[in-house]
Design an enzyme around this catalytic site. Structure first.
Site, PDB file in Angstrom:
ATOM      1  CE  LYS A 188      32.411  12.384 -30.128  1.00 55.30           C
ATOM      2  NZ  LYS A 188      33.565  13.322 -29.990  1.00 55.30           N
ATOM      3  N   GLY A 241      26.806  21.016 -26.666  1.00 56.99           N
ATOM      4  CA  GLY A 241      27.850  21.569 -27.525  1.00 56.99           C
ATOM      5  C   GLY A 241      27.336  22.782 -28.269  1.00 56.99           C
ATOM      6  CD  GLU A 263      20.763  20.816 -21.605  1.00 56.85           C
ATOM      7  OE1 GLU A 263      20.852  22.006 -21.277  1.00 56.85           O
ATOM      8  OE2 GLU A 263      19.757  20.128 -21.405  1.00 56.85           O
ATOM      9  CD  GLU A 397      29.143  29.781 -26.895  1.00 55.62           C
ATOM     10  OE1 GLU A 397      28.981  29.043 -27.888  1.00 55.62           O
ATOM     11  OE2 GLU A 397      28.881  29.432 -25.734  1.00 55.62           O
TER      12      GLU A 397
HETATM   13  P1  NAD Z   1      31.053  21.187 -30.597  1.00 62.35           P
HETATM   14  O1  NAD Z   1      29.625  21.326 -30.946  1.00 62.35           O
HETATM   15  O2  NAD Z   1      32.066  21.524 -31.611  1.00 62.35           O
HETATM   16  O3  NAD Z   1      31.358  19.652 -30.184  1.00 62.35           O
HETATM   17  C1  NAD Z   1      30.619  19.008 -29.181  1.00 62.35           C
HETATM   18  C2  NAD Z   1      30.705  17.510 -29.394  1.00 62.35           C
HETATM   19  O4  NAD Z   1      30.085  17.194 -30.645  1.00 62.35           O
HETATM   20  C3  NAD Z   1      32.117  16.949 -29.459  1.00 62.35           C
HETATM   21  O5  NAD Z   1      32.160  15.713 -28.778  1.00 62.35           O
HETATM   22  C4  NAD Z   1      32.330  16.723 -30.953  1.00 62.35           C
HETATM   23  O6  NAD Z   1      33.233  15.687 -31.249  1.00 62.35           O
HETATM   24  C5  NAD Z   1      30.929  16.329 -31.380  1.00 62.35           C
HETATM   25  N1  NAD Z   1      30.650  16.513 -32.821  1.00 62.35           N
HETATM   26  C6  NAD Z   1      31.250  17.366 -33.693  1.00 62.35           C
HETATM   27  N2  NAD Z   1      30.705  17.211 -34.924  1.00 62.35           N
HETATM   28  C7  NAD Z   1      29.763  16.263 -34.819  1.00 62.35           C
HETATM   29  C8  NAD Z   1      28.834  15.690 -35.733  1.00 62.35           C
HETATM   30  N3  NAD Z   1      28.795  16.064 -37.026  1.00 62.35           N
HETATM   31  N4  NAD Z   1      27.972  14.747 -35.294  1.00 62.35           N
HETATM   32  C9  NAD Z   1      27.981  14.381 -33.983  1.00 62.35           C
HETATM   33  N5  NAD Z   1      28.842  14.871 -33.076  1.00 62.35           N
HETATM   34  C10 NAD Z   1      29.720  15.812 -33.483  1.00 62.35           C
HETATM   35  O7  NAD Z   1      31.270  22.002 -29.249  1.00 62.35           O
HETATM   36  P2  NAD Z   1      32.610  22.214 -28.420  1.00 62.35           P
HETATM   37  O8  NAD Z   1      33.497  23.154 -29.144  1.00 62.35           O
HETATM   38  O9  NAD Z   1      33.145  20.886 -27.990  1.00 62.35           O
HETATM   39  O10 NAD Z   1      32.022  22.899 -27.090  1.00 62.35           O
HETATM   40  C11 NAD Z   1      31.731  24.240 -27.000  1.00 62.35           C
HETATM   41  C12 NAD Z   1      30.245  24.484 -27.131  1.00 62.35           C
HETATM   42  O11 NAD Z   1      29.518  23.737 -26.153  1.00 62.35           O
HETATM   43  C13 NAD Z   1      29.906  25.947 -26.853  1.00 62.35           C
HETATM   44  O12 NAD Z   1      28.950  26.392 -27.780  1.00 62.35           O
HETATM   45  C14 NAD Z   1      29.310  25.889 -25.448  1.00 62.35           C
HETATM   46  O13 NAD Z   1      28.495  26.972 -25.133  1.00 62.35           O
HETATM   47  C15 NAD Z   1      28.569  24.588 -25.489  1.00 62.35           C
HETATM   48  N6  NAD Z   1      28.262  24.077 -24.132  1.00 62.35           N
HETATM   49  C16 NAD Z   1      26.955  24.129 -23.688  1.00 62.35           C
HETATM   50  C17 NAD Z   1      26.650  23.686 -22.388  1.00 62.35           C
HETATM   51  C18 NAD Z   1      25.225  23.743 -21.831  1.00 62.35           C
HETATM   52  O14 NAD Z   1      24.986  23.157 -20.785  1.00 62.35           O
HETATM   53  N7  NAD Z   1      24.289  24.421 -22.483  1.00 62.35           N
HETATM   54  C19 NAD Z   1      27.662  23.186 -21.567  1.00 62.35           C
HETATM   55  C20 NAD Z   1      28.966  23.168 -22.052  1.00 62.35           C
HETATM   56  C21 NAD Z   1      29.260  23.612 -23.349  1.00 62.35           C
END
Ligand code: NAD
Length: 495
Positions: A188, A241, A263, A397
Protein backbone atom coordinates in the site's frame (compact mmCIF):
# COMPACT_ATOMS: atom_id res chain seq x y z
CA UNK A 1 15.50 5.12 -23.62
CA UNK A 2 15.82 8.51 -25.33
CA UNK A 3 14.57 11.52 -23.36
CA UNK A 4 11.70 12.11 -25.85
CA UNK A 5 10.57 8.53 -25.49
CA UNK A 6 10.73 8.84 -21.70
CA UNK A 7 8.42 11.88 -21.79
CA UNK A 8 6.00 10.12 -24.15
CA UNK A 9 5.94 7.03 -21.92
CA UNK A 10 5.32 9.14 -18.80
CA UNK A 11 2.50 11.04 -20.53
CA UNK A 12 0.97 7.74 -21.64
CA UNK A 13 1.21 6.31 -18.11
CA UNK A 14 -0.30 9.39 -16.45
CA UNK A 15 -2.88 10.04 -19.14
CA UNK A 16 -4.39 6.54 -19.31
CA UNK A 17 -7.38 7.60 -17.17
CA UNK A 18 -7.22 6.55 -13.56
CA UNK A 19 -4.00 4.54 -13.20
CA UNK A 20 -5.30 1.09 -12.22
CA UNK A 21 -4.13 -0.99 -9.28
CA UNK A 22 -2.13 -4.17 -9.83
CA UNK A 23 -3.44 -7.38 -8.29
CA UNK A 24 -2.75 -10.99 -9.26
CA UNK A 25 -0.96 -9.88 -12.42
CA UNK A 26 -3.99 -7.87 -13.63
CA UNK A 27 -4.46 -4.12 -13.95
CA UNK A 28 -7.91 -3.05 -12.86
CA UNK A 29 -9.86 -0.22 -11.24
CA UNK A 30 -10.77 -0.30 -7.57
CA UNK A 31 -13.97 -2.30 -6.94
CA UNK A 32 -15.81 0.77 -5.70
CA UNK A 33 -14.49 2.85 -8.62
CA UNK A 34 -12.93 5.38 -6.24
CA UNK A 35 -9.86 7.38 -7.28
CA UNK A 36 -7.20 9.52 -5.62
CA UNK A 37 -6.08 12.77 -7.22
CA UNK A 38 -2.27 12.92 -7.31
CA UNK A 39 -0.91 16.45 -7.51
CA UNK A 40 2.24 18.02 -8.87
CA UNK A 41 3.91 19.61 -5.80
CA UNK A 42 5.60 22.21 -8.01
CA UNK A 43 2.31 23.88 -9.01
CA UNK A 44 -0.58 22.07 -7.35
CA UNK A 45 -2.08 20.84 -10.63
CA UNK A 46 -3.44 17.34 -11.17
CA UNK A 47 -0.74 14.89 -12.29
CA UNK A 48 -2.92 11.81 -12.50
CA UNK A 49 -5.86 10.01 -11.01
CA UNK A 50 -5.06 6.69 -9.40
CA UNK A 51 -7.40 3.86 -8.37
CA UNK A 52 -8.13 4.07 -4.63
CA UNK A 53 -8.43 0.55 -3.25
CA UNK A 54 -10.44 -0.42 -0.18
CA UNK A 55 -10.84 -3.55 1.91
CA UNK A 56 -12.28 -5.66 -0.92
CA UNK A 57 -9.29 -4.80 -3.12
CA UNK A 58 -6.90 -5.60 -0.29
CA UNK A 59 -8.70 -8.96 0.12
CA UNK A 60 -8.13 -9.70 -3.56
CA UNK A 61 -4.48 -8.74 -3.28
CA UNK A 62 -3.85 -10.90 -0.22
CA UNK A 63 -5.62 -13.84 -1.91
CA UNK A 64 -3.52 -13.34 -5.03
CA UNK A 65 -0.33 -13.21 -2.95
CA UNK A 66 -1.42 -16.38 -1.18
CA UNK A 67 -2.07 -18.21 -4.46
CA UNK A 68 1.31 -17.15 -5.86
CA UNK A 69 3.24 -18.14 -2.74
CA UNK A 70 3.71 -21.92 -3.33
CA UNK A 71 5.25 -21.42 -6.77
CA UNK A 72 7.45 -18.44 -5.81
CA UNK A 73 8.67 -19.95 -2.55
CA UNK A 74 9.21 -23.28 -4.31
CA UNK A 75 11.71 -21.81 -6.78
CA UNK A 76 15.37 -22.51 -6.09
CA UNK A 77 16.96 -19.37 -4.53
CA UNK A 78 19.18 -19.02 -7.60
CA UNK A 79 16.14 -18.96 -9.91
CA UNK A 80 14.44 -16.29 -7.83
CA UNK A 81 17.70 -14.36 -7.69
CA UNK A 82 17.97 -14.51 -11.49
CA UNK A 83 14.51 -12.94 -11.82
CA UNK A 84 15.36 -10.28 -9.24
CA UNK A 85 18.58 -9.46 -11.11
CA UNK A 86 16.53 -9.08 -14.30
CA UNK A 87 14.18 -6.83 -12.37
CA UNK A 88 17.16 -4.73 -11.20
CA UNK A 89 18.37 -4.52 -14.81
CA UNK A 90 14.93 -3.36 -15.99
CA UNK A 91 14.81 -0.69 -13.28
CA UNK A 92 18.29 0.45 -14.29
CA UNK A 93 17.30 0.56 -17.97
CA UNK A 94 14.41 2.83 -16.93
CA UNK A 95 16.52 5.06 -14.68
CA UNK A 96 15.56 8.29 -16.40
CA UNK A 97 11.87 7.41 -16.60
CA UNK A 98 11.55 6.33 -12.97
CA UNK A 99 13.60 9.31 -11.77
CA UNK A 100 11.46 11.76 -13.74
CA UNK A 101 8.26 10.17 -12.47
CA UNK A 102 9.54 10.19 -8.88
CA UNK A 103 10.58 13.81 -9.24
CA UNK A 104 7.16 14.82 -10.62
CA UNK A 105 5.30 12.93 -7.90
CA UNK A 106 7.36 13.88 -4.81
CA UNK A 107 8.73 17.21 -6.05
CA UNK A 108 12.34 16.16 -5.49
CA UNK A 109 15.10 17.25 -7.90
CA UNK A 110 15.30 14.82 -10.81
CA UNK A 111 19.10 14.89 -10.53
CA UNK A 112 18.82 13.57 -6.96
CA UNK A 113 16.44 10.80 -7.99
CA UNK A 114 18.81 9.80 -10.81
CA UNK A 115 21.88 9.99 -8.60
CA UNK A 116 20.50 8.31 -5.50
CA UNK A 117 16.90 7.08 -5.17
CA UNK A 118 16.67 4.89 -8.26
CA UNK A 119 20.27 3.57 -8.54
CA UNK A 120 20.28 2.78 -4.82
CA UNK A 121 16.99 0.90 -5.30
CA UNK A 122 18.62 -1.11 -8.10
CA UNK A 123 21.41 -2.04 -5.70
CA UNK A 124 18.87 -3.27 -3.12
CA UNK A 125 17.52 -5.89 -5.54
CA UNK A 126 21.05 -6.96 -6.53
CA UNK A 127 22.29 -7.10 -2.93
CA UNK A 128 19.43 -9.24 -1.64
CA UNK A 129 19.35 -11.44 -4.75
CA UNK A 130 23.05 -12.24 -4.22
CA UNK A 131 22.66 -12.64 -0.47
CA UNK A 132 19.81 -15.12 -0.93
CA UNK A 133 21.96 -17.56 -2.87
CA UNK A 134 24.75 -17.44 -0.29
CA UNK A 135 22.85 -17.58 3.02
CA UNK A 136 22.40 -21.05 4.51
CA UNK A 137 18.78 -22.01 4.96
CA UNK A 138 19.40 -25.26 6.85
CA UNK A 139 21.67 -25.64 9.88
CA UNK A 140 22.33 -29.03 11.48
CA UNK A 141 21.75 -29.06 15.26
CA UNK A 142 24.47 -31.05 17.07
CA UNK A 143 22.29 -32.96 19.58
CA UNK A 144 22.84 -36.37 21.16
CA UNK A 145 20.67 -39.23 19.85
CA UNK A 146 18.92 -37.04 17.37
CA UNK A 147 19.12 -36.12 13.73
CA UNK A 148 17.98 -32.53 13.88
CA UNK A 149 18.25 -29.33 11.91
CA UNK A 150 16.70 -25.91 11.70
CA UNK A 151 15.47 -24.58 8.40
CA UNK A 152 14.49 -21.04 7.43
CA UNK A 153 11.21 -20.75 5.57
CA UNK A 154 9.49 -17.72 4.01
CA UNK A 155 6.33 -16.56 5.80
CA UNK A 156 3.87 -16.21 2.92
CA UNK A 157 2.11 -12.98 1.94
CA UNK A 158 3.87 -9.99 3.54
CA UNK A 159 2.18 -6.59 3.89
CA UNK A 160 3.96 -3.27 3.35
CA UNK A 161 2.70 0.25 4.02
CA UNK A 162 4.99 3.06 2.86
CA UNK A 163 5.25 6.86 3.33
CA UNK A 164 5.60 9.46 0.58
CA UNK A 165 9.14 10.81 0.96
CA UNK A 166 11.21 8.11 -0.81
CA UNK A 167 8.47 5.97 -2.39
CA UNK A 168 10.54 4.03 -4.89
CA UNK A 169 13.59 3.48 -2.70
CA UNK A 170 11.50 2.36 0.27
CA UNK A 171 9.55 -0.01 -1.98
CA UNK A 172 12.89 -1.56 -2.99
CA UNK A 173 14.14 -1.69 0.62
CA UNK A 174 11.07 -3.76 1.55
CA UNK A 175 10.36 -5.72 -1.60
CA UNK A 176 13.94 -6.85 -2.32
CA UNK A 177 14.65 -8.80 0.91
CA UNK A 178 11.13 -10.20 1.26
CA UNK A 179 10.94 -11.40 -2.36
CA UNK A 180 14.49 -12.78 -2.31
CA UNK A 181 13.55 -14.80 0.77
CA UNK A 182 10.61 -16.33 -1.16
CA UNK A 183 7.65 -14.33 0.16
CA UNK A 184 4.96 -12.68 -1.91
CA UNK A 185 3.95 -9.09 -1.20
CA UNK A 186 1.01 -6.71 -0.94
CA UNK A 187 2.04 -3.05 -1.00
CA UNK A 188 0.00 0.00 0.00
CA UNK A 189 1.98 3.02 -1.22
CA UNK A 190 1.37 6.50 0.17
CA UNK A 191 -1.70 8.15 -1.33
CA UNK A 192 0.34 11.26 -2.17
CA UNK A 193 3.02 9.42 -4.17
CA UNK A 194 1.94 6.05 -5.61
CA UNK A 195 3.23 6.48 -9.18
CA UNK A 196 6.66 4.84 -9.32
CA UNK A 197 5.51 1.88 -7.22
CA UNK A 198 2.78 1.25 -9.78
CA UNK A 199 5.15 1.72 -12.70
CA UNK A 200 7.48 -0.80 -11.05
CA UNK A 201 4.73 -3.41 -11.55
CA UNK A 202 4.99 -2.97 -15.34
CA UNK A 203 8.68 -3.74 -15.10
CA UNK A 204 8.01 -6.78 -12.90
CA UNK A 205 5.59 -8.06 -15.56
CA UNK A 206 8.11 -7.42 -18.34
CA UNK A 207 10.84 -9.47 -16.69
CA UNK A 208 8.52 -12.38 -15.89
CA UNK A 209 7.99 -12.07 -12.15
CA UNK A 210 4.93 -14.34 -11.82
CA UNK A 211 1.43 -12.92 -11.33
CA UNK A 212 0.51 -12.42 -7.69
CA UNK A 213 4.09 -12.19 -6.40
CA UNK A 214 3.92 -8.36 -6.29
CA UNK A 215 0.53 -6.71 -5.69
CA UNK A 216 0.11 -2.95 -5.32
CA UNK A 217 -3.09 -1.38 -3.98
CA UNK A 218 -2.93 2.40 -3.64
CA UNK A 219 -5.53 3.97 -1.39
CA UNK A 220 -6.09 6.03 1.71
CA UNK A 221 -4.47 5.09 5.00
CA UNK A 222 -7.68 4.71 6.96
CA UNK A 223 -9.24 2.43 4.32
CA UNK A 224 -6.70 0.48 2.23
CA UNK A 225 -3.90 0.87 4.80
CA UNK A 226 -6.01 -0.15 7.79
CA UNK A 227 -7.48 -3.13 5.86
CA UNK A 228 -4.01 -4.38 5.05
CA UNK A 229 -2.78 -3.92 8.62
CA UNK A 230 -5.81 -5.84 9.98
CA UNK A 231 -5.84 -8.58 7.35
CA UNK A 232 -5.66 -12.08 8.81
CA UNK A 233 -4.14 -13.46 5.59
CA UNK A 234 -0.95 -11.41 6.04
CA UNK A 235 1.84 -13.41 7.66
CA UNK A 236 4.32 -10.58 8.24
CA UNK A 237 3.77 -6.85 8.35
CA UNK A 238 6.13 -3.92 7.70
CA UNK A 239 5.29 -0.29 8.21
CA UNK A 240 7.32 2.81 7.41
CA UNK A 241 5.89 6.15 8.48
CA UNK A 242 4.95 8.15 11.55
CA UNK A 243 4.94 6.78 15.11
CA UNK A 244 1.22 7.66 15.44
CA UNK A 245 0.20 5.42 12.54
CA UNK A 246 2.92 2.89 13.41
CA UNK A 247 1.15 2.28 16.73
CA UNK A 248 -2.14 1.58 14.91
CA UNK A 249 -0.51 -0.81 12.46
CA UNK A 250 1.47 -2.63 15.16
CA UNK A 251 -1.66 -3.04 17.32
CA UNK A 252 -3.64 -4.42 14.38
CA UNK A 253 -0.84 -6.87 13.56
CA UNK A 254 -0.52 -7.83 17.23
CA UNK A 255 -4.23 -8.68 17.39
CA UNK A 256 -3.60 -11.18 14.57
CA UNK A 257 -0.34 -12.31 16.25
CA UNK A 258 1.55 -11.25 13.14
CA UNK A 259 5.14 -10.01 13.57
CA UNK A 260 5.54 -6.39 12.55
CA UNK A 261 8.54 -4.27 11.63
CA UNK A 262 8.31 -0.51 12.24
CA UNK A 263 10.55 2.08 10.56
CA UNK A 264 9.37 5.38 12.03
CA UNK A 265 10.25 9.04 12.31
CA UNK A 266 13.21 10.71 13.93
CA UNK A 267 14.70 13.87 15.37
CA UNK A 268 18.35 13.39 14.42
CA UNK A 269 21.05 15.41 16.13
CA UNK A 270 24.46 16.44 14.82
CA UNK A 271 26.95 17.02 17.67
CA UNK A 272 29.66 19.39 16.42
CA UNK A 273 32.83 19.76 18.55
CA UNK A 274 35.21 22.71 18.36
CA UNK A 275 38.01 20.92 16.45
CA UNK A 276 36.14 20.42 13.17
CA UNK A 277 36.68 21.97 9.78
CA UNK A 278 33.86 24.41 10.40
CA UNK A 279 33.01 25.48 6.86
CA UNK A 280 33.02 21.89 5.58
CA UNK A 281 30.79 20.76 8.47
CA UNK A 282 28.44 23.72 7.99
CA UNK A 283 28.11 22.97 4.28
CA UNK A 284 27.33 19.30 4.93
CA UNK A 285 24.75 20.08 7.62
CA UNK A 286 23.09 22.72 5.43
CA UNK A 287 22.89 20.17 2.63
CA UNK A 288 21.42 17.64 5.06
CA UNK A 289 18.41 19.86 5.81
CA UNK A 290 17.77 20.80 2.18
CA UNK A 291 18.19 17.26 0.74
CA UNK A 292 14.70 16.03 -0.23
CA UNK A 293 13.52 19.41 1.15
CA UNK A 294 14.29 18.15 4.65
CA UNK A 295 11.64 15.42 4.34
CA UNK A 296 14.07 12.76 5.56
CA UNK A 297 13.37 10.71 8.69
CA UNK A 298 16.99 10.47 9.83
CA UNK A 299 18.36 13.85 8.84
CA UNK A 300 20.21 16.29 11.12
CA UNK A 301 17.45 18.51 12.48
CA UNK A 302 19.04 19.37 15.84
CA UNK A 303 22.45 20.98 15.48
CA UNK A 304 24.28 20.77 18.81
CA UNK A 305 27.20 23.12 18.26
CA UNK A 306 30.17 23.80 20.55
CA UNK A 307 30.06 27.47 21.65
CA UNK A 308 33.60 28.09 20.34
CA UNK A 309 32.56 27.49 16.72
CA UNK A 310 28.91 28.50 16.88
CA UNK A 311 29.09 31.90 15.17
CA UNK A 312 31.30 30.72 12.35
CA UNK A 313 29.26 27.58 11.73
CA UNK A 314 26.00 29.53 11.54
CA UNK A 315 27.50 32.14 9.23
CA UNK A 316 28.94 29.43 6.91
CA UNK A 317 25.71 27.44 6.94
CA UNK A 318 23.76 30.56 5.97
CA UNK A 319 26.10 31.08 3.03
CA UNK A 320 25.45 27.54 1.79
CA UNK A 321 21.71 27.91 2.33
CA UNK A 322 21.69 31.18 0.38
CA UNK A 323 23.03 29.27 -2.64
CA UNK A 324 20.27 26.64 -2.61
CA UNK A 325 18.41 26.78 -5.88
CA UNK A 326 14.74 26.30 -5.01
CA UNK A 327 12.44 25.36 -7.86
CA UNK A 328 10.52 22.55 -9.53
CA UNK A 329 12.27 19.20 -9.24
CA UNK A 330 12.06 18.68 -13.00
CA UNK A 331 14.46 21.57 -13.71
CA UNK A 332 18.05 20.33 -13.92
CA UNK A 333 19.60 23.13 -11.83
CA UNK A 334 17.12 22.84 -8.95
CA UNK A 335 18.82 21.71 -5.75
CA UNK A 336 15.73 21.84 -3.51
CA UNK A 337 12.20 21.18 -4.71
CA UNK A 338 8.85 21.99 -3.08
CA UNK A 339 7.43 20.07 -0.15
CA UNK A 340 5.21 17.17 -1.13
CA UNK A 341 1.81 18.76 -0.42
CA UNK A 342 0.01 21.84 0.84
CA UNK A 343 -0.66 19.90 4.08
CA UNK A 344 3.06 19.31 4.58
CA UNK A 345 3.79 22.96 3.80
CA UNK A 346 1.26 24.08 6.41
CA UNK A 347 2.76 21.65 8.92
CA UNK A 348 6.30 23.01 8.44
CA UNK A 349 5.24 26.67 8.52
CA UNK A 350 3.08 25.95 11.56
CA UNK A 351 6.06 24.49 13.43
CA UNK A 352 8.22 27.52 12.61
CA UNK A 353 5.45 29.86 13.86
CA UNK A 354 4.87 27.84 17.04
CA UNK A 355 8.60 27.58 17.73
CA UNK A 356 9.05 31.35 17.40
CA UNK A 357 5.95 32.07 19.46
CA UNK A 358 7.29 29.94 22.32
CA UNK A 359 10.76 31.36 22.74
CA UNK A 360 12.86 30.31 19.73
CA UNK A 361 14.81 32.91 17.74
CA UNK A 362 15.29 32.84 13.98
CA UNK A 363 18.94 32.76 12.88
CA UNK A 364 17.67 32.46 9.33
CA UNK A 365 14.04 33.26 8.69
CA UNK A 366 12.76 30.65 6.33
CA UNK A 367 9.17 30.32 5.44
CA UNK A 368 6.63 30.45 2.67
CA UNK A 369 8.08 31.08 -0.76
CA UNK A 370 6.66 31.47 -4.24
CA UNK A 371 9.51 31.33 -6.76
CA UNK A 372 8.72 33.55 -9.74
CA UNK A 373 6.86 31.61 -12.42
CA UNK A 374 5.98 28.77 -10.03
CA UNK A 375 2.83 29.99 -8.34
CA UNK A 376 0.73 27.35 -6.61
CA UNK A 377 3.70 25.16 -5.66
CA UNK A 378 4.37 24.00 -2.10
CA UNK A 379 7.69 25.82 -1.66
CA UNK A 380 9.33 26.72 1.65
CA UNK A 381 12.74 28.30 2.12
CA UNK A 382 15.17 26.85 4.71
CA UNK A 383 15.07 28.13 8.29
CA UNK A 384 17.52 28.03 11.20
CA UNK A 385 16.09 28.49 14.68
CA UNK A 386 17.79 28.54 18.04
CA UNK A 387 16.76 28.41 21.69
CA UNK A 388 16.35 26.03 24.59
CA UNK A 389 16.04 22.24 24.24
CA UNK A 390 12.39 22.20 25.33
CA UNK A 391 11.08 24.22 22.40
CA UNK A 392 8.56 22.35 20.24
CA UNK A 393 10.91 22.66 17.25
CA UNK A 394 13.70 20.99 19.24
CA UNK A 395 11.49 18.09 20.30
CA UNK A 396 9.11 17.21 17.48
CA UNK A 397 9.73 15.99 13.95
CA UNK A 398 9.09 18.91 11.57
CA UNK A 399 9.93 17.10 8.31
CA UNK A 400 10.99 20.14 6.32
CA UNK A 401 14.10 22.27 5.66
CA UNK A 402 14.45 23.47 9.24
CA UNK A 403 17.27 22.98 11.78
CA UNK A 404 17.17 23.89 15.45
CA UNK A 405 20.53 25.00 16.84
CA UNK A 406 21.49 24.34 20.48
CA UNK A 407 24.91 25.55 21.70
CA UNK A 408 26.88 23.42 24.19
CA UNK A 409 30.20 23.43 26.04
CA UNK A 410 30.32 20.12 27.93
CA UNK A 411 30.41 16.62 26.42
CA UNK A 412 28.25 15.01 29.11
CA UNK A 413 25.64 17.76 28.88
CA UNK A 414 25.32 17.46 25.12
CA UNK A 415 24.96 13.67 25.28
CA UNK A 416 22.21 14.11 27.85
CA UNK A 417 20.38 16.68 25.72
CA UNK A 418 20.54 14.52 22.58
CA UNK A 419 19.32 11.50 24.53
CA UNK A 420 16.40 13.41 26.03
CA UNK A 421 14.55 12.88 22.73
CA UNK A 422 11.95 10.10 22.61
CA UNK A 423 13.07 9.34 19.06
CA UNK A 424 16.10 7.14 18.38
CA UNK A 425 16.78 6.90 14.68
CA UNK A 426 20.11 8.51 13.78
CA UNK A 427 22.64 11.03 15.07
CA UNK A 428 26.08 12.16 14.02
CA UNK A 429 29.22 13.27 15.85
CA UNK A 430 31.66 15.69 14.23
CA UNK A 431 35.20 15.92 15.59
CA UNK A 432 38.82 15.58 14.45
CA UNK A 433 39.43 13.58 17.63
CA UNK A 434 38.23 10.16 16.50
CA UNK A 435 38.53 8.67 19.98
CA UNK A 436 36.11 11.25 21.29
CA UNK A 437 33.86 10.84 18.25
CA UNK A 438 33.70 7.07 18.77
CA UNK A 439 33.04 7.48 22.50
CA UNK A 440 30.20 9.94 21.98
CA UNK A 441 28.81 7.93 19.04
CA UNK A 442 28.46 4.93 21.37
CA UNK A 443 26.73 6.96 24.08
CA UNK A 444 24.01 8.41 21.83
CA UNK A 445 20.80 6.38 22.04
CA UNK A 446 19.70 5.58 18.49
CA UNK A 447 19.82 2.85 15.90
CA UNK A 448 22.58 4.67 14.01
CA UNK A 449 25.49 6.96 14.98
CA UNK A 450 27.51 8.42 12.14
CA UNK A 451 30.92 10.08 12.42
CA UNK A 452 31.88 13.20 10.44
CA UNK A 453 28.98 12.64 8.06
CA UNK A 454 25.19 12.50 8.26
CA UNK A 455 22.83 10.19 6.30
CA UNK A 456 25.23 7.29 5.70
CA UNK A 457 23.75 4.33 3.84
CA UNK A 458 25.21 1.15 2.39
CA UNK A 459 23.95 -2.37 1.85
CA UNK A 460 25.46 -4.43 4.62
CA UNK A 461 25.15 -1.50 7.07
CA UNK A 462 22.03 -2.19 9.14
CA UNK A 463 19.69 0.80 9.46
CA UNK A 464 16.80 1.00 11.90
CA UNK A 465 15.51 2.84 14.96
CA UNK A 466 14.72 2.42 18.63
CA UNK A 467 12.08 3.96 20.93
CA UNK A 468 9.66 6.20 18.95
CA UNK A 469 11.72 5.48 15.81
CA UNK A 470 10.62 1.87 15.60
CA UNK A 471 11.66 -1.72 16.10
CA UNK A 472 11.95 -5.01 14.35
CA UNK A 473 15.31 -5.43 12.69
CA UNK A 474 15.70 -2.46 10.36
CA UNK A 475 16.66 -2.57 6.70
CA UNK A 476 19.59 -3.08 4.33
CA UNK A 477 21.45 -5.94 5.99
CA UNK A 478 21.62 -9.73 6.23
CA UNK A 479 19.44 -9.42 9.38
CA UNK A 480 16.77 -7.77 7.21
CA UNK A 481 16.81 -10.76 4.89
CA UNK A 482 16.55 -13.18 7.83
CA UNK A 483 13.58 -11.13 9.13
CA UNK A 484 11.56 -12.37 6.19
CA UNK A 485 12.23 -16.01 7.06
CA UNK A 486 10.78 -17.95 9.96
CA UNK A 487 12.66 -20.75 11.74
CA UNK A 488 11.38 -24.33 11.72
CA UNK A 489 13.01 -27.37 13.28
CA UNK A 490 13.05 -30.88 11.84
CA UNK A 491 14.02 -33.61 14.30
CA UNK A 492 14.20 -37.45 14.29
CA UNK A 493 15.15 -39.33 17.48
CA UNK A 494 17.85 -41.97 16.84
CA UNK A 495 17.19 -44.91 19.14
P1 NAD B 1 2.13 8.46 7.85
O1 NAD B 1 2.36 7.63 9.05
O2 NAD B 1 1.11 9.52 7.92
O3 NAD B 1 1.68 7.51 6.62
C1 NAD B 1 2.46 6.42 6.22
C2 NAD B 1 1.57 5.43 5.49
O4 NAD B 1 0.59 4.93 6.41
C3 NAD B 1 0.81 6.00 4.31
O5 NAD B 1 0.79 5.05 3.26
C4 NAD B 1 -0.61 6.17 4.86
O6 NAD B 1 -1.62 6.08 3.88
C5 NAD B 1 -0.69 4.98 5.80
N1 NAD B 1 -1.71 5.11 6.86
C6 NAD B 1 -2.24 6.24 7.39
N2 NAD B 1 -3.16 5.91 8.33
C7 NAD B 1 -3.20 4.57 8.39
C8 NAD B 1 -3.91 3.64 9.20
N3 NAD B 1 -4.81 4.05 10.12
N4 NAD B 1 -3.70 2.32 9.03
C9 NAD B 1 -2.78 1.90 8.12
N5 NAD B 1 -2.08 2.72 7.32
C10 NAD B 1 -2.28 4.05 7.46
O7 NAD B 1 3.55 9.02 7.41
P2 NAD B 1 3.90 9.98 6.19
O8 NAD B 1 3.44 11.36 6.50
O9 NAD B 1 3.48 9.34 4.91
O10 NAD B 1 5.51 9.91 6.22
C11 NAD B 1 6.28 10.66 7.06
C12 NAD B 1 6.77 9.83 8.24
O11 NAD B 1 7.47 8.68 7.79
C13 NAD B 1 7.77 10.62 9.08
O12 NAD B 1 7.51 10.40 10.44
C14 NAD B 1 9.10 9.99 8.67
O13 NAD B 1 10.12 10.17 9.61
C15 NAD B 1 8.72 8.55 8.49
N6 NAD B 1 9.71 7.80 7.69
C16 NAD B 1 10.53 6.89 8.33
C17 NAD B 1 11.50 6.20 7.59
C18 NAD B 1 12.45 5.19 8.25
O14 NAD B 1 13.13 4.48 7.53
N7 NAD B 1 12.52 5.12 9.57
C19 NAD B 1 11.63 6.43 6.22
C20 NAD B 1 10.80 7.37 5.62
C21 NAD B 1 9.83 8.05 6.37
Amino acid sequence: MATDTVQTEIEKFLGQGPVPLYVGGAWRPAHAGEVIAVQDPANGTLLAEVAAGESVDIDDAVNAANRAFPQWSGLAPADRATLLHRYADAIEDNLELLSSLESLDVGKPVTGAMGFDVPFAVQAFRYFADLSVHMRRSEPLPLPHMDARQIQVPYGPCGFIFPWNFPFLLFAWGAAPSLAAGNTIVVKPAELTPLTTLYACHLAEQVGIPAGVINVVPGLGETAGASLAHHTGIRRMSFTGSPEVGREVASAAARNLVPCKLELGGKGAAVVFNDVDVSDTARKLANAITGNSGQVCCTATRWMVHEDVLDQLISDAKETLAEVNIGPGSEPDTTMGPLVSEGQRRRVLGYIDRGLATGATALLEGGALEPAGHEGGYFVSPALLTGGPDNVCAREEIFGPVAYVIPFRDENDVVQTVNSSHYGLANSVWSADLKRAERVAERLVAGNSWINAHNVFAYGLPYGGVNLSGYGGGVNSPETYMDYLRPQTIARPLD
